[in-house]
Design an enzyme around this catalytic site. Structure first.
Site, PDB file in Angstrom:
ATOM      1  N   ASP A 123      44.862  41.943  41.110  1.00 49.89           N
ATOM      2  CA  ASP A 123      45.638  42.150  42.330  1.00 49.89           C
ATOM      3  C   ASP A 123      45.810  40.867  43.134  1.00 49.89           C
ATOM      4  O   ASP A 123      46.826  40.671  43.800  1.00 49.89           O
ATOM      5  CB  ASP A 123      44.967  43.217  43.209  1.00 49.89           C
ATOM      6  CG  ASP A 123      45.244  44.622  42.706  1.00 49.89           C
ATOM      7  OD1 ASP A 123      45.497  44.775  41.497  1.00 49.89           O
ATOM      8  OD2 ASP A 123      45.216  45.564  43.511  1.00 49.89           O
ATOM      9  N   CYS A 175      37.546  45.648  37.946  1.00 49.32           N
ATOM     10  CA  CYS A 175      38.413  45.335  39.083  1.00 49.32           C
ATOM     11  C   CYS A 175      39.253  46.517  39.549  1.00 49.32           C
ATOM     12  O   CYS A 175      39.112  47.623  39.073  1.00 49.32           O
ATOM     13  CB  CYS A 175      39.236  44.097  38.781  1.00 49.32           C
ATOM     14  SG  CYS A 175      38.214  42.594  38.874  1.00 49.32           S
ATOM     15  N   ASP A 176      40.177  46.217  40.460  1.00 52.08           N
ATOM     16  CA  ASP A 176      40.721  47.189  41.405  1.00 52.08           C
ATOM     17  C   ASP A 176      41.231  48.501  40.808  1.00 52.08           C
ATOM     18  O   ASP A 176      40.869  49.566  41.268  1.00 52.08           O
ATOM     19  CB  ASP A 176      41.845  46.545  42.214  1.00 52.08           C
ATOM     20  CG  ASP A 176      41.340  45.452  43.139  1.00 52.08           C
ATOM     21  OD1 ASP A 176      40.285  44.873  42.842  1.00 52.08           O
ATOM     22  OD2 ASP A 176      41.996  45.167  44.151  1.00 52.08           O
ATOM     23  N   LYS A 177      42.113  48.450  39.828  1.00 46.64           N
ATOM     24  CA  LYS A 177      42.699  49.685  39.298  1.00 46.64           C
ATOM     25  C   LYS A 177      42.034  50.132  38.011  1.00 46.64           C
ATOM     26  O   LYS A 177      42.319  51.223  37.520  1.00 46.64           O
ATOM     27  CB  LYS A 177      44.204  49.504  39.056  1.00 46.64           C
ATOM     28  CG  LYS A 177      44.971  49.032  40.263  1.00 46.64           C
ATOM     29  CD  LYS A 177      44.752  49.945  41.467  1.00 46.64           C
ATOM     30  CE  LYS A 177      45.307  49.340  42.731  1.00 46.64           C
ATOM     31  NZ  LYS A 177      44.667  48.071  43.119  1.00 46.64           N
ATOM     32  N   CYS A 221      35.720  39.991  43.041  1.00 47.41           N
ATOM     33  CA  CYS A 221      35.654  39.172  44.259  1.00 47.41           C
ATOM     34  C   CYS A 221      34.514  39.616  45.164  1.00 47.41           C
ATOM     35  O   CYS A 221      34.232  40.792  45.318  1.00 47.41           O
ATOM     36  CB  CYS A 221      36.977  39.208  44.995  1.00 47.41           C
ATOM     37  SG  CYS A 221      38.318  38.431  44.075  1.00 47.41           S
ATOM     38  N   GLU A 275      50.062  46.160  48.103  1.00 46.70           N
ATOM     39  CA  GLU A 275      49.035  45.772  49.065  1.00 46.70           C
ATOM     40  C   GLU A 275      49.612  44.749  50.038  1.00 46.70           C
ATOM     41  O   GLU A 275      50.407  43.890  49.655  1.00 46.70           O
ATOM     42  CB  GLU A 275      47.822  45.176  48.356  1.00 46.70           C
ATOM     43  CG  GLU A 275      47.033  46.191  47.572  1.00 46.70           C
ATOM     44  CD  GLU A 275      45.757  45.631  46.970  1.00 46.70           C
ATOM     45  OE1 GLU A 275      44.910  46.438  46.563  1.00 46.70           O
ATOM     46  OE2 GLU A 275      45.609  44.399  46.912  1.00 46.70           O
ATOM     47  N   SER A 307      44.838  45.461  50.678  1.00 43.13           N
ATOM     48  CA  SER A 307      43.774  44.942  49.831  1.00 43.13           C
ATOM     49  C   SER A 307      42.432  45.287  50.457  1.00 43.13           C
ATOM     50  O   SER A 307      42.316  45.435  51.680  1.00 43.13           O
ATOM     51  CB  SER A 307      43.913  43.422  49.710  1.00 43.13           C
ATOM     52  OG  SER A 307      42.711  42.833  49.299  1.00 43.13           O
TER      53      SER A 307
END
Length: 616
Positions: A81, A122-124, A195, A491, A517
Site C-alpha cells: 500500500d 501486510c495490509d490486504k 511497517c 487510502e 492508511s
C-alpha cells in the site's frame, strides 16, 4: 467422522490420473492417506513485509512433513500500500483483498486440501487470507512475517524514532531541507517486516491473536528476531494436530469458525479499540465476520467503542512507541490481560493452541506468568542493522516494560483515555456510520465545526492542500472515492500527511467515503456510508456548507436544512445516467476494477461483494 477432503484425489481407481500427478510432485504411496496441508505463502520482492518470506514456507512444510502430513505450498499476490499510495495504483489495493480470498479458495478447493497454514503480513494479505479461512472453514493457523524495526536517526543532537509516515510528511514539508528529508527517508524503513507502527498490517496481525487463529507473539515479535522462527516451527507441528483432531476425532473445535466465534470477534474489536488500531481493521473484521456467517456489525463496534478505554498508544498516534515497544511490554497478550482484569473480554474462547483465554493469560501475560522463557521471548528487541533477512539477530531488551502506570501498555486505572482509540460517528450524511481513529485526534479538535471544501478525487484535494487553497478551520471533503466510486476505496494517507506538512494537522478536518492508511492520524474521518456513488448524502455537500463534528457525542452533521438536501438530491437524480458520479473527473478505470465496482458494497458492510446481485 469427516473424511479427509484430499481423499477425493488420492483414493480409488478412478483417481489414478490424479495420483499420477501427485506422484510427479514428489508424493509416494506412503503419502496417500496423510492429510494434505496447504502452506499459503505470500512471498514477493515488491513488499518489505514479504521480501523475507521466500524460505519460510519451506520451514513450515518441513515441520508438517515431520509431524505426519503432506505439505504443498503456493503463493498469493501481495500489494504494498505504501508503494501504491498517491497514484492510480491505490485503486487496486482493496480489490486485491477479494482476489487473495478467492485465489486461496480456488487453490484449496481445486486440490482438495485438508487444512492451511497462512503466511501473511501486510495490509490486504492477512484480511484476504482470513476471509478465505472462514469461508472454507478447514483447520488453519496464521503466522505472519512480523513487524519491521523502527527507524532511528539523529536530528538536532537527539536520536528519534521514525517510520514511513515521517518520510512522507517531511518529504512534502517545504520547511524541511533536502538533506534532512533524505536522511529521514533513508532511515525510516530499516529492515524487512510490516511497517513499524500500529498501522493496518500490524493491527491485523494483532487481531488474529485475539481471534484465536495465531500464536502469542504473532502480532508484535520482530521479523528480524531469531525468536520468531519458533512461531513458524510451532505452526507446522500444530496444524497437523488440529487437522487430525478434526478429521480423525470429529472435533469441530479445531475449525476456524468455532475458534473465531462471535465472542472472539468482540474480543478482537475490543483489543483494536484499546490499542488504537488502524481504521481499516473495521472494514476487514466486518468482511471476515460475513464470511464466517457471524452477525457482527457497525452497531456492535459502536457499542464497544463507548465502553472500551485506550490502553496502548503507538505510532502514528505517538512517536514514543512502535511495535518493538509493544512487544517489550507484553504484546497483544499484555493488552488482553489488562482488558481482562477490567472485565471487558469474553473469557469463554479458545485459540489454535487449545488454550482458553484465562489459560493463555496465565501462561503468556508478562504480568502473570512465572515462565522465564516467555519473559525472555518478550524481551526480544531490535538490532538496528539494515537487513532483508528473517531471524537475523537475537538482541534483547535489558528488562521488560511492565510499568502499567507510565509504560507503553497501561492498566485501566492509568488508561491513556477513558474513550477508546476508534469511534463510530453517525449523522445526516453518514446515516450508516463513519469511522475515526480517536487515538490520533488531538483533544483540542474532538469537537470541530468548519466550512466544507469539496473535492471529487484524492488528486484534486492533494493539489489544493499543497497549493495553499485549504486553510485553518476548513473541513476537506473527498468523495467518490468509496469502494464503488473510486473504485477501490483509496487510502488518503497523502492528503492527511500533506495537511501536517502544511502545518494544518490540528487545524483542519478531512472527511471521505474512502479510507485511511493505518499511518494516518489527525481529525480524519473515513468510511462514510452510504458512499457518494451509492446515493449517499456525502454527494450532496457543497463548498461552504458548515459541517459539525462531535466525537465525544458520536455525531457528525451537515448544517443544511432537510428541505435543501431534498432539493439537492432531486437535482442529482435529474442527471440521469450521470447521477451520483463525479462532475469533473477524468480517471482511467480498467475492466478488472469496473468488475469489482459492479458488486462492491459500502464500507459499513465491509466493502464486500453484494451477494444479492449474484442471487446469494
Amino acid at each position: 467422522m469427516p473424511k479427509y477432503r484430499s481423499a477425493t484425489t488420492t483414493h480409488g481407481r478412478n483417481m489414478a490420473g490424479a495420483r499420477a500427478l501427485w506422484r510427479a510432485t514428489g508424493m509416494t504411496d506412503a503419502d496417500f492417506g496423510k492429510p494434505i496441508i496447504a502452506v499459503v505463502n505470500s512471498f514477493t520482492q515488491f513488499v518489505p513485509g514479504h521480501v523475507h518470506l521466500r524460505d519460510l514456507g519451506k520451514l513450515v512444510a518441513e515441520q508438517i512433513e515431520a509431524a505426519g502430513g503432506v505439505a504443498k505450498e503456493f503463493n498469493t499476490i501481495a500489494v504494498d500500500d505504501g508503494i501504491a499510495m498517491g497514484h492510480g495504483g491505490m485503486l487496486y489495493s482493496l480489490p486485491s483483498r477479494e482476489l487473495i480470498a478467492d485465489s486461496v479458495e480456488y487453490m484449496v478447493n481445486a486440490h482438495c486440501a485438508d487444512a492451511m497454514v497462512c503466511i501473511s503480513n501486510c495490509d490486504k494479505i492477512t484480511p484476504g487470507m482470513l476471509m478465505a479461512s472462514l469461508r472454507l472453514n478447514i483447520p488453519v493457523i496464521f503466522v505472519s512475517g512480523g513487524p519491521m524495526e523502527a527507524g532511528k536517526t539523529k536530528l538536532s543532537d537527539r536520536i528519534i524514532k521514525l517510520d514511513l509516515v515521517d518520510a512522507m510528511i517531511q518529504g512534502a514539508d517545504p520547511k524541511v531541507s533536502d538533506s534532512q528529508s533524505d536522511q529521514v527517508e533513508r532511515s525510516a524503513c530499516p529492515t524487512c517486516g510490516s511497517c513499524s507502527g500500529m498501522f493496518t498490517a500490524n493491527s491485523m496481525n494483532c487481531l488474529t491473536e485475539a481471534l484465536g487463529l495465531s500464536q502469542p507473539g504473532n502480532g508484535s515479535l520482530l521479523a528480524t528476531h531469531a525468536d520468531r522462527k519458533q512461531l513458524f516451527l510451532n505452526a507446522g507441528k500444530r496444524i497437523v494436530e488440529l487437522t487430525k483432531r478434526y478429521y480423525e476425532q470429529n472435533d469441530e473445535s479445531a475449525l476456524p469458525r468455532n475458534i473465531a466465534s462471535k465472542a472472539a470477534f468482540e474480543n478482537a474489536m475490543t483489543l483494536d479499540i484499546a490499542m488504537g488500531g488502524s481504521t481499516n481493521t473495521v472494514l476487514h473484521l466486518l468482511a471476515a465476520a460475513q464470511e464466517a456467517e457471524i452477525d457482527f456489525t457497525m452497531s456492535d463496534i459502536d457499542k464497544l467503542s463507548r465502553k472500551v478505554p485506550q490502553l496502548c498508544k503507538v505510532a502514528p498516534s505517538t512517536q514514543k512507541y512502535h511495535m518493538e515497544d509493544v512487544h517489550r511490554a507484553g504484546g497483544v497478550i499484555g493488552i488482553l490481560g489488562e482488558l481482562d482484569r477490567a472485565g471487558l473480554l469474553n473469557r469463554d474462547v479458545k485459540n489454535v493452541l487449545g488454550l482458553t483465554l484465562p489459560q493463555t493469560l496465565e501462561q503468556y501475560d508478562v504480568m502473570l506468568t512465572q515462565d522465564d522463557a516467555v519473559k525472555n521471548m518478550f524481551r526480544a528487541g531490535p538490532a538496528g542493522i539494515r537487513t532483508t533477512q528473517a531471524f537475523s539477530q537475537d538482541c534483547r531488551w535489558d528488562s521488560l516494560d511492565d510499568d502499567r502506570a507510565n509504560g507503553c501498555i497501561r492498566s485501566l486505572e492509568h488508561a491513556y483515555s477513558k474513550d477508546g482509540g476508534l469511534a463510530v460517528l453517525y449523522g445526516n450524511f453518514a446515516e450508516n456510520g463513519c469511522i475515526v481513529k480517536t487515538a490520533g485526534v488531538d483533544d483540542s479538535i474532538l469537537k470541530f465545526t468548519g466550512p466544507a471544501k469539496v473535492y471529487e478525487s484524492q488528486d484534486d484535494a492533494v493539489e489544493a492542500i499543497l497549493g495553499g487553497k485549504v486553510v485553518a478551520g476548513d473541513v476537506v471533503v473527498i468523495r467518490y472515492e468509496g469502494p464503488k466510486g473510486g473504485p477501490g476505496m483509496q487510502e488518503m494517507l497523502y492528503p492527511t500527511s500533506f495537511l501536517k506538512s502544511m502545518g494544518l494537522g490540528k487545524a483542519c478536518a478531512l472527511i471521505t467515503d474512502g479510507r485511511f492508511s493505518g499511518g494516518t492520524s489527525g481529525l480524519s474521518i473515513g468510511h462514510v456510508s452510504p458512499e457518494a456513488a451509492s446515493g449517499g448524502s456525502i454527494g450532496l455537500i457543497e463548498d461552504g456548507d458548515l459541517i459539525a463534528i462531535d466525537i465525544p457525542n458520536r455525531g457528525i452533521q451537515l448544517q443544511v436544512s432537510d428541505a435543501e438536501l431534498a432539493a439537492r438530491r432531486e437535482a442529482q437524480e435529474a442527471r440521469g445516467d450521470k447521477a451520483w458520479t463525479p462532475k469533473n473527473r477524468e480517471r482511467q478505470v480498467s475492466f478488472a476494477l469496473r468488475a469489482y465496482a459492479s458488486l462492491a458494497t459500502s464500507a459499513d458492510k465491509g466493502a464486500v461483494r453484494d451477494k444479492s446481485k449474484l442471487g446469494g
